[in-house]
Design a protein around this motif. Structure first.
Motif, PDB file in Angstrom:
ATOM      1  N   VAL A   1      -2.457  14.362  16.149  1.00 41.92           N
ATOM      2  CA  VAL A   1      -3.244  13.179  16.470  1.00 41.92           C
ATOM      3  C   VAL A   1      -4.083  12.852  15.237  1.00 41.92           C
ATOM      4  CG1 VAL A   1      -5.013  12.176  17.952  1.00 41.92           C
ATOM      5  CG2 VAL A   1      -3.331  13.768  18.912  1.00 41.92           C
ATOM      6  N   ALA A   2      -3.756  11.751  14.579  1.00 38.17           N
ATOM      7  CA  ALA A   2      -4.499  11.330  13.394  1.00 38.17           C
ATOM      8  C   ALA A   2      -5.435  10.191  13.780  1.00 38.17           C
ATOM      9  CB  ALA A   2      -3.548  10.866  12.296  1.00 38.17           C
ATOM     10  N   VAL A   3      -6.707  10.351  13.447  1.00 41.82           N
ATOM     11  CA  VAL A   3      -7.697   9.317  13.729  1.00 41.82           C
ATOM     12  C   VAL A   3      -8.090   8.652  12.416  1.00 41.82           C
ATOM     13  CG1 VAL A   3     -10.057   8.882  14.490  1.00 41.82           C
ATOM     14  CG2 VAL A   3      -8.570  10.356  15.841  1.00 41.82           C
ATOM     15  N   LEU A   4      -7.955   7.318  12.382  1.00 40.18           N
ATOM     16  CA  LEU A   4      -8.349   6.526  11.222  1.00 40.18           C
ATOM     17  C   LEU A   4      -9.765   6.011  11.435  1.00 40.18           C
ATOM     18  CD1 LEU A   4      -5.229   4.249  10.533  1.00 40.18           C
ATOM     19  CD2 LEU A   4      -5.886   6.313   9.321  1.00 40.18           C
ATOM     20  N   ILE A   5     -10.649   6.343  10.514  1.00 45.10           N
ATOM     21  CA  ILE A   5     -12.021   5.839  10.580  1.00 45.10           C
ATOM     22  C   ILE A   5     -12.345   5.110   9.284  1.00 45.10           C
ATOM     23  CG2 ILE A   5     -12.765   7.659  12.176  1.00 45.10           C
ATOM     24  CD1 ILE A   5     -14.157   9.021   9.771  1.00 45.10           C
TER      25      ILE A   5
ATOM     26  N   HIS B   1       4.318   6.042   1.540  1.00 48.50           N
ATOM     27  CA  HIS B   1       4.201   6.321   0.111  1.00 48.50           C
ATOM     28  C   HIS B   1       3.845   5.035  -0.616  1.00 48.50           C
ATOM     29  CE1 HIS B   1       4.853   8.015  -3.826  1.00 48.50           C
ATOM     30  NE2 HIS B   1       5.762   7.096  -4.097  1.00 48.50           N
ATOM     31  N   GLN B   2       2.660   5.040  -1.228  1.00 49.81           N
ATOM     32  CA  GLN B   2       2.193   3.894  -2.016  1.00 49.81           C
ATOM     33  C   GLN B   2       2.351   2.574  -1.253  1.00 49.81           C
ATOM     34  OE1 GLN B   2       0.536   3.740  -5.275  1.00 49.81           O
ATOM     35  NE2 GLN B   2       0.138   5.696  -4.254  1.00 49.81           N
ATOM     36  N   LEU B   3       1.934   2.603   0.012  1.00 47.35           N
ATOM     37  CA  LEU B   3       2.071   1.416   0.859  1.00 47.35           C
ATOM     38  C   LEU B   3       1.019   0.377   0.481  1.00 47.35           C
ATOM     39  CD1 LEU B   3       3.934   0.614   3.263  1.00 47.35           C
ATOM     40  CD2 LEU B   3       1.997   1.137   4.750  1.00 47.35           C
ATOM     41  N   ARG B   4       1.481  -0.828   0.258  1.00 49.53           N
ATOM     42  CA  ARG B   4       0.589  -1.916  -0.136  1.00 49.53           C
ATOM     43  C   ARG B   4       0.815  -3.137   0.753  1.00 49.53           C
ATOM     44  NH1 ARG B   4      -1.819  -1.212  -5.143  1.00 49.53           N
ATOM     45  NH2 ARG B   4      -1.180   0.719  -6.177  1.00 49.53           N
TER      46      ARG B   4
ATOM     47  N   LEU C   1       4.503  -5.343  12.469  1.00 54.08           N
ATOM     48  CA  LEU C   1       3.893  -6.606  12.863  1.00 54.08           C
ATOM     49  C   LEU C   1       3.425  -7.358  11.628  1.00 54.08           C
ATOM     50  CD1 LEU C   1       1.907  -5.402  15.996  1.00 54.08           C
ATOM     51  CD2 LEU C   1       4.039  -6.695  15.947  1.00 54.08           C
ATOM     52  N   GLU C   2       3.131  -6.601  10.581  1.00 55.33           N
ATOM     53  CA  GLU C   2       2.926  -7.157   9.241  1.00 55.33           C
ATOM     54  C   GLU C   2       3.920  -6.458   8.325  1.00 55.33           C
ATOM     55  OE1 GLU C   2       1.021  -9.567   8.487  1.00 55.33           O
ATOM     56  OE2 GLU C   2      -0.500  -9.631  10.063  1.00 55.33           O
ATOM     57  N   GLN C   3       4.595  -7.196   7.475  1.00 52.46           N
ATOM     58  CA  GLN C   3       5.529  -6.556   6.556  1.00 52.46           C
ATOM     59  C   GLN C   3       4.797  -6.144   5.284  1.00 52.46           C
ATOM     60  OE1 GLN C   3       9.639  -7.837   6.242  1.00 52.46           O
ATOM     61  NE2 GLN C   3       9.465  -7.870   4.021  1.00 52.46           N
TER      62      GLN C   3
ATOM     63  N   THR D   1      -4.657  -3.123   9.623  1.00 57.28           N
ATOM     64  CA  THR D   1      -3.514  -3.614   8.845  1.00 57.28           C
ATOM     65  C   THR D   1      -2.503  -2.501   8.630  1.00 57.28           C
ATOM     66  OG1 THR D   1      -4.892  -5.258   7.729  1.00 57.28           O
ATOM     67  CG2 THR D   1      -2.824  -4.665   6.657  1.00 57.28           C
ATOM     68  N   LEU D   2      -2.979  -1.285   8.349  1.00 58.35           N
ATOM     69  CA  LEU D   2      -2.071  -0.150   8.189  1.00 58.35           C
ATOM     70  C   LEU D   2      -1.274   0.079   9.468  1.00 58.35           C
ATOM     71  CD1 LEU D   2      -0.889   2.320   6.801  1.00 58.35           C
ATOM     72  CD2 LEU D   2      -2.972   3.577   7.401  1.00 58.35           C
ATOM     73  N   LEU D   3      -1.943   0.035  10.622  1.00 58.68           N
ATOM     74  CA  LEU D   3      -1.252   0.235  11.892  1.00 58.68           C
ATOM     75  C   LEU D   3      -0.206  -0.857  12.114  1.00 58.68           C
ATOM     76  CD1 LEU D   3      -2.454   2.715  13.213  1.00 58.68           C
ATOM     77  CD2 LEU D   3      -3.323   1.279  15.058  1.00 58.68           C
ATOM     78  N   ARG D   4      -0.566  -2.097  11.809  1.00 60.35           N
ATOM     79  CA  ARG D   4       0.357  -3.214  12.018  1.00 60.35           C
ATOM     80  C   ARG D   4       1.544  -3.134  11.053  1.00 60.35           C
ATOM     81  NH1 ARG D   4      -1.490  -7.425  15.079  1.00 60.35           N
ATOM     82  NH2 ARG D   4      -0.329  -8.967  13.871  1.00 60.35           N
TER      83      ARG D   4
END
Length: 247
Positions: free
Chosen positions: A29-33, A5-8, A50-52, A42-45
């Motif tokens: 199964v969600a595929v990000l393109i 939710h509103q991830l930044r 791995l990234e806050q 960055t979203l995955l990390r």
């Protein structure tokens, strides 16, 4: 199973994620393109801490975290949250001094989740699942890139995650090795594994994904089932992207 939710996320003055809202159900199964630099990795990390994140909320398997620019998470809390996910990277990151079997068994054993014997039993089962039983005693330098990526998938599965994250798992492979990795991933999808996959393999997106998420410029532009998003794009931005990657 997964929601944000509103991830930044900002790196200095540059805001790479600009308020991401996604929702992925168990077994999907969600595929990000999207174009390079749009924030997919960055979203995955962020999902795996791995990234806050700089702001917003993440929930995975009922475990929820909220973030502000001043949030400081204890390492134990990070480890607990991260234990819900397994992540496979572009580069395999296998331990060169360990055999294939030892690489897969190392996570559960070194984290105190299983005895050495139990960890090896699990590793053997997972190597069979990814078709590499005959490579168990070899070292990473003795196997192909495609085989190494399949070992990396087995290693991630060894920790029994509830969600699997794949960050362009075939981008570092020679073209003839891509199919064997995608075949393993397709098998995971058929088994009902919840997955988020960053990939440029549009055939995988069309044939395996239950949801496609198109990102550009740090925002989600379109999301939906593959038939809608890939065959009837609603925005010029997605139409332009598809014309480049599919021709």
């Amino acid at each position: 199973m997964i929601s944000t939710h509103q991830l930044r996320k900002s790196f200095g003055e540059r805001e790479v994620l600009q308020g991401i809202d996604i929702e992925i159900q168990q077994g999907q199964v969600a595929v990000l393109i999207g174009p390079s630099g749009c924030g997919k990795s960055t979203l995955l990390r962020c999902l795996n801490l791995l990234e806050q994140p700089s702001a917003g909320e993440i929930e995975i398997a009922g475990n929820r975290l909220a973030f502000t620019p001043t949030t400081k998470l204890p390492e134990r809390r990070k480890a607990e949250f991260r234990s819900k996910t397994g992540m496979v990277f572009q580069n395999f990151n296998l331990f060169p001094h360990m055999t294939v079997l030892q690489n897969v068994a190392s996570g559960p054993y070194l984290n105190g989740l299983k005895s050495k014997a139990e960890a090896h039993e699990t590793a053997n089962r997972l190597l069979q699942r990814v078709g590499l039983t005959d490579k168990a005693d070899l070292y990473p330098s003795q196997i192909s890139g495609g085989q190494a990526q399949r070992v990396a998938i087995a290693r991630a599965l060894a920790l029994d995650p509830q969600v699997m994250l794949f960050d362009e798992p075939t981008s570092a492979l020679d073209p003839e090795l891509v199919g064997e990795v995608l075949e393993v991933m397709q098998g995971l999808a058929q088994d009902g594994t919840t997955m988020i996959v960053v990939t440029h393999e549009m055939g995988f997106a069309r044939n395996v994904a239950s949801k496609v998420i198109f990102m550009e410029g740090g925002v989600v532009v379109e999301t939906g089932v593959p038939n809608e998003v890939l065959r009837q794009p609603q925005t010029d931005r997605l139409r332009s992207f598809l014309s480049r990657v599919e021709h």
